[in-house]
Write a protein that holds these residues in place. Structure first.
Motif, PDB file in Angstrom:
ATOM      1  N   LYS A   1     -18.145  22.371  43.501  1.00 57.29           N
ATOM      2  CA  LYS A   1     -19.477  22.704  43.884  1.00 57.29           C
ATOM      3  C   LYS A   1     -20.501  23.807  43.359  1.00 57.29           C
ATOM      4  CE  LYS A   1     -18.073  26.048  47.518  1.00 57.29           C
ATOM      5  NZ  LYS A   1     -16.995  25.655  48.822  1.00 57.29           N
ATOM      6  N   HIS A   2     -19.839  23.727  42.507  1.00 54.27           N
ATOM      7  CA  HIS A   2     -20.460  25.114  41.336  1.00 54.27           C
ATOM      8  C   HIS A   2     -21.625  24.748  40.563  1.00 54.27           C
ATOM      9  CE1 HIS A   2     -17.639  28.343  43.483  1.00 54.27           C
ATOM     10  NE2 HIS A   2     -16.719  27.705  43.225  1.00 54.27           N
TER      11      HIS A   2
ATOM     12  N   HIS B   1     -18.797  25.470  35.209  1.00 56.92           N
ATOM     13  CA  HIS B   1     -19.525  25.678  36.004  1.00 56.92           C
ATOM     14  C   HIS B   1     -18.921  26.489  37.003  1.00 56.92           C
ATOM     15  CE1 HIS B   1     -21.581  21.495  36.710  1.00 56.92           C
ATOM     16  NE2 HIS B   1     -20.249  20.753  35.270  1.00 56.92           N
ATOM     17  N   HIS B   2     -19.694  27.424  37.399  1.00 58.55           N
ATOM     18  CA  HIS B   2     -19.258  28.635  38.042  1.00 58.55           C
ATOM     19  C   HIS B   2     -20.096  29.085  39.017  1.00 58.55           C
ATOM     20  CE1 HIS B   2     -22.053  31.347  35.575  1.00 58.55           C
ATOM     21  NE2 HIS B   2     -21.753  30.667  34.388  1.00 58.55           N
ATOM     22  N   ASP B   3     -20.098  30.461  39.765  1.00 53.70           N
ATOM     23  CA  ASP B   3     -20.525  31.160  40.770  1.00 53.70           C
ATOM     24  C   ASP B   3     -21.250  32.283  40.066  1.00 53.70           C
ATOM     25  OD1 ASP B   3     -19.895  31.993  44.303  1.00 53.70           O
ATOM     26  OD2 ASP B   3     -21.430  31.500  43.171  1.00 53.70           O
TER      27      ASP B   3
ATOM     28  N   CYS C   1     -23.668  25.964  34.392  1.00 55.32           N
ATOM     29  CA  CYS C   1     -24.180  27.000  34.196  1.00 55.32           C
ATOM     30  C   CYS C   1     -25.349  26.207  32.210  1.00 55.32           C
ATOM     31  CB  CYS C   1     -23.499  28.384  33.889  1.00 55.32           C
ATOM     32  SG  CYS C   1     -24.408  28.992  32.752  1.00 55.32           S
TER      33      CYS C   1
ATOM     34  N   GLY D   1     -12.603  24.852  34.748  1.00 65.63           N
ATOM     35  CA  GLY D   1     -13.513  24.281  36.308  1.00 65.63           C
ATOM     36  C   GLY D   1     -12.182  22.778  36.240  1.00 65.63           C
TER      37      GLY D   1
END
Length: 330
Positions: free
Chosen positions: A286-287, A296-298, A290, A274
């Motif tokens: 902004k994600h 961090h991911h969408d 997890c 990230g």
């Protein structure tokens, strides 16, 4: 009184005249002489050497850690200063010991306590040099110097270095360079073959003749190309420096490639973990984070836990037994 002068003999008259002339010359010399030499250049009233005059000639200092060669150079400089300031024999040891420092000064003070100050300063200069050599030229070091002198050879066209070292060792090891014929023979024996035979055939009778002829023949050999130039890699230590330079260059290339590999791995790791701030080290995107993979991911499903072979969640591609999806890249 007049009758006495009339009866003065010729010898008495000449003696009286000579005494008056001597007194007049002495008075003139004392009035007009400002240095150790008179107007005609003769020694009239030489100055008495003082310790300040000795120091003004800038003798070297000796600490005791310079080794045998350093001791030899200190002695040579002191003897040169003795001649310049016209130092009397009874003051040489006293003045020379004023230039001792550190461990050498401690060593001399211990000798003063043993012998007494008067007896220590009354040592002859040769006797003082013997004490120094016994202290700072031990037998083990002298044996190494003897071995070096025995195998001393001229390298390439470095006649200056060879001559200097030969003179230093001959001064430290007089028993290996005495008589003069032995010194000349040893000096010629260390010359390079290109000029050794020519110097030998000239049969020099003094070491100065041998040295001068060796230098001339070396210069001629360099001009003719039979000996390398003094700036070439054949100088003493140049092969070592060349090898060290190549080795350093290879080492730098390996370090550069290793650093590039590390930077590439670091960049790949940062791209998967990230976007992060270089100043704070925290995530600035902004994600959401997890809970499964910690990144961090969408999206709701974590691609980190998805099989890259069958597309299912819960196992890795190496443990997959399912069928390969056609629409998925390997």
């Amino acid at each position: 009184m007049a009758d006495g002068n009339i009866h003065m003999t010729v010898a008495e008259l000449n003696e009286l005249i000579n005494n008056r002339v001597a007194e007049a010359i002495a008075q003139y010399a004392q009035t007009h002489n400002t240095g150790p030499h008179g107007p005609a250049g003769g020694l009239v009233n030489p100055h008495v050497c003082t310790f300040k005059m000795f120091l003004d000639c800038k003798p070297h200092n000796f600490k005791g850690s310079e080794g045998a060669i350093g001791l030899l150079r200190w002695i040579e400089k002191a003897e040169s200063v003795f001649e310049m300031c016209n130092c009397p024999d009874e003051s040489k040891v006293k003045f020379a010991t004023g230039t001792l420092e550190g461990p050498a000064l401690t060593w001399w003070n211990s000798n003063v306590q043993t012998l007494g100050l008067g007896e220590a300063n009354a040592l002859t200069w040769n006797g003082f040099k013997t004490l120094l050599q016994e202290e700072y030229c031990p037998r083990s070091e002298m044996q190494k110097l003897e071995e070096e002198y025995w195998h001393l050879k001229m390298e390439g066209s470095n006649i200056e270095e060879y001559t200097t070292r030969s003179h230093e060792l001959s001064r430290l090891l007089p028993h290996m360079a005495t008589p003069a014929s032995k010194w000349i023979e040893r000096y010629i024996g260390g010359l390079v073959p290109q000029i050794q035979g020519l110097v030998t055939s000239a049969n020099p009778t003094t070491i100065q003749q041998a040295v001068r002829l060796a230098h001339q023949l070396t210069d001629q050999a360099v001009l003719q190309g039979t000996l390398p130039k003094r700036t070439s890699a054949t100088k003493v230590g140049d092969h070592k420096r060349k090898w060290e330079g190549n080795n350093s260059k290879s080492h730098n290339q390996q370090s550069y490639q290793q650093n590039r590999k590390q930077d590439s791995n670091k960049s790949y790791h940062n791209s998967n973990s990230g976007q992060q701030s270089s100043s704070s080290g925290g995530y600035i995107g902004k994600h959401p984070k997890c809970n499964r993979c910690g990144f961090h991911h969408d999206g709701n499903q974590c691609d980190r836990a998805r099989c890259q072979r069958c597309g299912k969640i819960g196992h890795a591609a190496k443990d997959c037994r399912g069928e390969l999806q056609n629409n998925h890249n390997n």
